[in-house]
Design a protein around this motif. Sequence first.
Motif, PDB file in Angstrom:
ATOM      1  N   TRP A   1     -56.523 -25.108   9.333  1.00  0.00           N
ATOM      2  CA  TRP A   1     -55.948 -25.030   7.994  1.00  0.00           C
ATOM      3  C   TRP A   1     -55.674 -23.588   7.600  1.00  0.00           C
ATOM      4  O   TRP A   1     -54.667 -23.289   6.979  1.00  0.00           O
ATOM      5  N   TRP A   2     -56.556 -22.665   7.975  1.00  0.00           N
ATOM      6  CA  TRP A   2     -56.370 -21.271   7.569  1.00  0.00           C
ATOM      7  C   TRP A   2     -55.213 -20.634   8.331  1.00  0.00           C
ATOM      8  O   TRP A   2     -54.512 -19.787   7.786  1.00  0.00           O
ATOM      9  N   TYR A   3     -54.994 -21.040   9.579  1.00  0.00           N
ATOM     10  CA  TYR A   3     -53.876 -20.489  10.348  1.00  0.00           C
ATOM     11  C   TYR A   3     -52.549 -21.020   9.810  1.00  0.00           C
ATOM     12  O   TYR A   3     -51.559 -20.302   9.770  1.00  0.00           O
ATOM     13  N   ARG A   4     -52.555 -22.285   9.408  1.00  0.00           N
ATOM     14  CA  ARG A   4     -51.344 -22.863   8.809  1.00  0.00           C
ATOM     15  C   ARG A   4     -50.994 -22.127   7.523  1.00  0.00           C
ATOM     16  O   ARG A   4     -49.829 -21.812   7.275  1.00  0.00           O
ATOM     17  N   TRP A   5     -52.003 -21.803   6.699  1.00  0.00           N
ATOM     18  CA  TRP A   5     -51.759 -21.067   5.462  1.00  0.00           C
ATOM     19  C   TRP A   5     -51.338 -19.627   5.746  1.00  0.00           C
ATOM     20  O   TRP A   5     -50.523 -19.052   5.019  1.00  0.00           O
ATOM     21  N   LEU A   6     -51.893 -19.035   6.816  1.00  0.00           N
ATOM     22  CA  LEU A   6     -51.485 -17.693   7.203  1.00  0.00           C
ATOM     23  C   LEU A   6     -50.009 -17.662   7.595  1.00  0.00           C
ATOM     24  O   LEU A   6     -49.265 -16.763   7.196  1.00  0.00           O
ATOM     25  N   CYS A   7     -49.586 -18.678   8.345  1.00  0.00           N
ATOM     26  CA  CYS A   7     -48.172 -18.761   8.733  1.00  0.00           C
ATOM     27  C   CYS A   7     -47.281 -18.939   7.511  1.00  0.00           C
ATOM     28  O   CYS A   7     -46.223 -18.313   7.403  1.00  0.00           O
ATOM     29  N   ARG A   8     -47.693 -19.790   6.588  1.00  0.00           N
ATOM     30  CA  ARG A   8     -46.892 -20.000   5.379  1.00  0.00           C
ATOM     31  C   ARG A   8     -46.841 -18.741   4.516  1.00  0.00           C
ATOM     32  O   ARG A   8     -45.794 -18.393   3.982  1.00  0.00           O
ATOM     33  N   LEU A   9     -47.985 -18.061   4.376  1.00  0.00           N
ATOM     34  CA  LEU A   9     -48.021 -16.826   3.588  1.00  0.00           C
ATOM     35  C   LEU A   9     -47.140 -15.752   4.206  1.00  0.00           C
ATOM     36  O   LEU A   9     -46.395 -15.066   3.494  1.00  0.00           O
ATOM     37  N   SER A  10     -47.193 -15.628   5.519  1.00  0.00           N
ATOM     38  CA  SER A  10     -46.331 -14.633   6.161  1.00  0.00           C
ATOM     39  C   SER A  10     -44.865 -15.025   6.020  1.00  0.00           C
ATOM     40  O   SER A  10     -43.998 -14.144   5.917  1.00  0.00           O
ATOM     41  N   GLY A  11     -44.565 -16.313   5.992  1.00  0.00           N
ATOM     42  CA  GLY A  11     -43.186 -16.751   5.768  1.00  0.00           C
ATOM     43  C   GLY A  11     -42.695 -16.383   4.376  1.00  0.00           C
ATOM     44  O   GLY A  11     -41.554 -15.927   4.206  1.00  0.00           O
ATOM     45  N   VAL A  12     -43.547 -16.559   3.382  1.00  0.00           N
ATOM     46  CA  VAL A  12     -43.166 -16.212   2.003  1.00  0.00           C
ATOM     47  C   VAL A  12     -43.020 -14.696   1.866  1.00  0.00           C
ATOM     48  O   VAL A  12     -42.054 -14.208   1.266  1.00  0.00           O
ATOM     49  N   LEU A  13     -43.960 -13.936   2.439  1.00  0.00           N
ATOM     50  CA  LEU A  13     -43.853 -12.476   2.380  1.00  0.00           C
ATOM     51  C   LEU A  13     -42.635 -11.988   3.157  1.00  0.00           C
ATOM     52  O   LEU A  13     -41.962 -11.029   2.750  1.00  0.00           O
ATOM     53  N   GLY A  14     -42.330 -12.643   4.273  1.00  0.00           N
ATOM     54  CA  GLY A  14     -41.130 -12.302   5.035  1.00  0.00           C
ATOM     55  C   GLY A  14     -39.873 -12.581   4.245  1.00  0.00           C
ATOM     56  O   GLY A  14     -38.897 -11.819   4.314  1.00  0.00           O
ATOM     57  N   ALA A  15     -39.876 -13.667   3.479  1.00  0.00           N
ATOM     58  CA  ALA A  15     -38.716 -13.985   2.643  1.00  0.00           C
ATOM     59  C   ALA A  15     -38.530 -12.932   1.561  1.00  0.00           C
ATOM     60  O   ALA A  15     -37.395 -12.502   1.288  1.00  0.00           O
ATOM     61  N   VAL A  16     -39.618 -12.503   0.954  1.00  0.00           N
ATOM     62  CA  VAL A  16     -39.527 -11.480  -0.095  1.00  0.00           C
ATOM     63  C   VAL A  16     -39.015 -10.161   0.490  1.00  0.00           C
ATOM     64  O   VAL A  16     -38.122  -9.518  -0.087  1.00  0.00           O
ATOM     65  N   SER A  17     -39.558  -9.782   1.652  1.00  0.00           N
ATOM     66  CA  SER A  17     -39.109  -8.509   2.245  1.00  0.00           C
ATOM     67  C   SER A  17     -37.653  -8.592   2.696  1.00  0.00           C
ATOM     68  O   SER A  17     -36.907  -7.620   2.563  1.00  0.00           O
ATOM     69  N   CYS A  18     -37.245  -9.751   3.219  1.00  0.00           N
ATOM     70  CA  CYS A  18     -35.833  -9.921   3.612  1.00  0.00           C
ATOM     71  C   CYS A  18     -34.916  -9.846   2.396  1.00  0.00           C
ATOM     72  O   CYS A  18     -33.839  -9.237   2.464  1.00  0.00           O
ATOM     73  N   ALA A  19     -35.319 -10.473   1.301  1.00  0.00           N
ATOM     74  CA  ALA A  19     -34.472 -10.480   0.107  1.00  0.00           C
ATOM     75  C   ALA A  19     -34.318  -9.071  -0.471  1.00  0.00           C
ATOM     76  O   ALA A  19     -33.204  -8.642  -0.802  1.00  0.00           O
ATOM     77  N   ILE A  20     -35.418  -8.349  -0.581  1.00  0.00           N
ATOM     78  CA  ILE A  20     -35.358  -7.002  -1.150  1.00  0.00           C
ATOM     79  C   ILE A  20     -34.555  -6.063  -0.246  1.00  0.00           C
ATOM     80  O   ILE A  20     -33.670  -5.336  -0.703  1.00  0.00           O
ATOM     81  N   SER A  21     -34.834  -6.123   1.053  1.00  0.00           N
ATOM     82  CA  SER A  21     -34.095  -5.264   1.984  1.00  0.00           C
ATOM     83  C   SER A  21     -32.629  -5.663   2.069  1.00  0.00           C
ATOM     84  O   SER A  21     -31.752  -4.807   2.239  1.00  0.00           O
ATOM     85  N   GLY A  22     -32.366  -6.957   1.973  1.00  0.00           N
ATOM     86  CA  GLY A  22     -30.981  -7.421   1.989  1.00  0.00           C
ATOM     87  C   GLY A  22     -30.202  -6.927   0.782  1.00  0.00           C
ATOM     88  O   GLY A  22     -29.019  -6.562   0.903  1.00  0.00           O
ATOM     89  N   LEU A  23     -30.854  -6.910  -0.382  1.00  0.00           N
ATOM     90  CA  LEU A  23     -30.189  -6.372  -1.568  1.00  0.00           C
ATOM     91  C   LEU A  23     -29.884  -4.885  -1.404  1.00  0.00           C
ATOM     92  O   LEU A  23     -28.807  -4.413  -1.774  1.00  0.00           O
ATOM     93  N   PHE A  24     -30.847  -4.129  -0.858  1.00  0.00           N
ATOM     94  CA  PHE A  24     -30.609  -2.708  -0.626  1.00  0.00           C
ATOM     95  C   PHE A  24     -29.494  -2.498   0.393  1.00  0.00           C
ATOM     96  O   PHE A  24     -28.723  -1.539   0.287  1.00  0.00           O
ATOM     97  N   ASN A  25     -29.403  -3.375   1.374  1.00  0.00           N
ATOM     98  CA  ASN A  25     -28.339  -3.262   2.374  1.00  0.00           C
ATOM     99  C   ASN A  25     -26.965  -3.541   1.772  1.00  0.00           C
ATOM    100  O   ASN A  25     -25.967  -2.998   2.231  1.00  0.00           O
ATOM    101  N   CYS A  26     -26.918  -4.408   0.784  1.00  0.00           N
ATOM    102  CA  CYS A  26     -25.621  -4.778   0.180  1.00  0.00           C
ATOM    103  C   CYS A  26     -25.079  -3.706  -0.756  1.00  0.00           C
ATOM    104  O   CYS A  26     -23.916  -3.758  -1.141  1.00  0.00           O
ATOM    105  N   ILE A  27     -25.914  -2.745  -1.135  1.00  0.00           N
ATOM    106  CA  ILE A  27     -25.457  -1.688  -2.046  1.00  0.00           C
ATOM    107  C   ILE A  27     -24.855  -0.570  -1.200  1.00  0.00           C
ATOM    108  O   ILE A  27     -25.464   0.464  -0.965  1.00  0.00           O
ATOM    109  N   THR A  28     -23.663  -0.805  -0.703  1.00  0.00           N
ATOM    110  CA  THR A  28     -22.966   0.161   0.131  1.00  0.00           C
ATOM    111  C   THR A  28     -21.488  -0.216   0.201  1.00  0.00           C
ATOM    112  O   THR A  28     -21.083  -1.259  -0.302  1.00  0.00           O
ATOM    113  N   ILE A  29     -20.713   0.640   0.841  1.00  0.00           N
ATOM    114  CA  ILE A  29     -19.305   0.315   1.029  1.00  0.00           C
ATOM    115  C   ILE A  29     -18.998  -0.056   2.473  1.00  0.00           C
ATOM    116  O   ILE A  29     -17.882  -0.422   2.793  1.00  0.00           O
TER     117      ILE A  29
END
Length: 172
Positions: free
Chosen positions: A25-53
């Motif tokens: 159960w703890w490994y399943r939650w670790l995978c889910r938590l890393s997925g959510v944190l990965g989504a947040v980091s992808c979204a923030i970095s993706g926004l920074f990447n889009c601010i360009t020409i």
Amino acid sequence: MSGSGGAPAAPASSAPPAQEEGMTWWYRWLCRLSGVLGAVSCAISGLFNCITIHPVNIAAGVWMIMNAFILLLCEAPFCCQFIEFANTVAEKVDRLRSWQKAVFYCGMAVVPIVINLTLTTLLGNAIAFATGVLYGLSALGKKGDAISYARIQQQRQQADEEKLAETLEGEL
């Protein structure tokens, strides 16, 4: 929905859910938590990447934002309550085997890096890639003990010796 004869239709996929694959159960939650944190980091970095020409940066940023949405949809469907099909997608993803999730998540994380190798894309996709690695490690299973490994090796060696003896007897 019912099949022919009025009997209920069988489920489309008979793959076991993740909890039946031997994940704790703890490994399943670790995978889910890393997925959510990965989504947040992808979204923030993706926004920074889009601010360009530069169009290549924008393409990588849009892909990263799409990765963030898919990760949240698969790992935390309660974050996407406004989407009607979120729970059905999450249930289908839960039926996938761990190695399938690993390939999917690692593949999603590598594409923006291939499109545009910058520090933003590399760091933004690192946690999403780590989620795939965690699922891949769970697909490998638990480490076996030395006694059972030695027993398997002894059985293989005996089988090889028997085959060799039969081959030699057949030649004589």
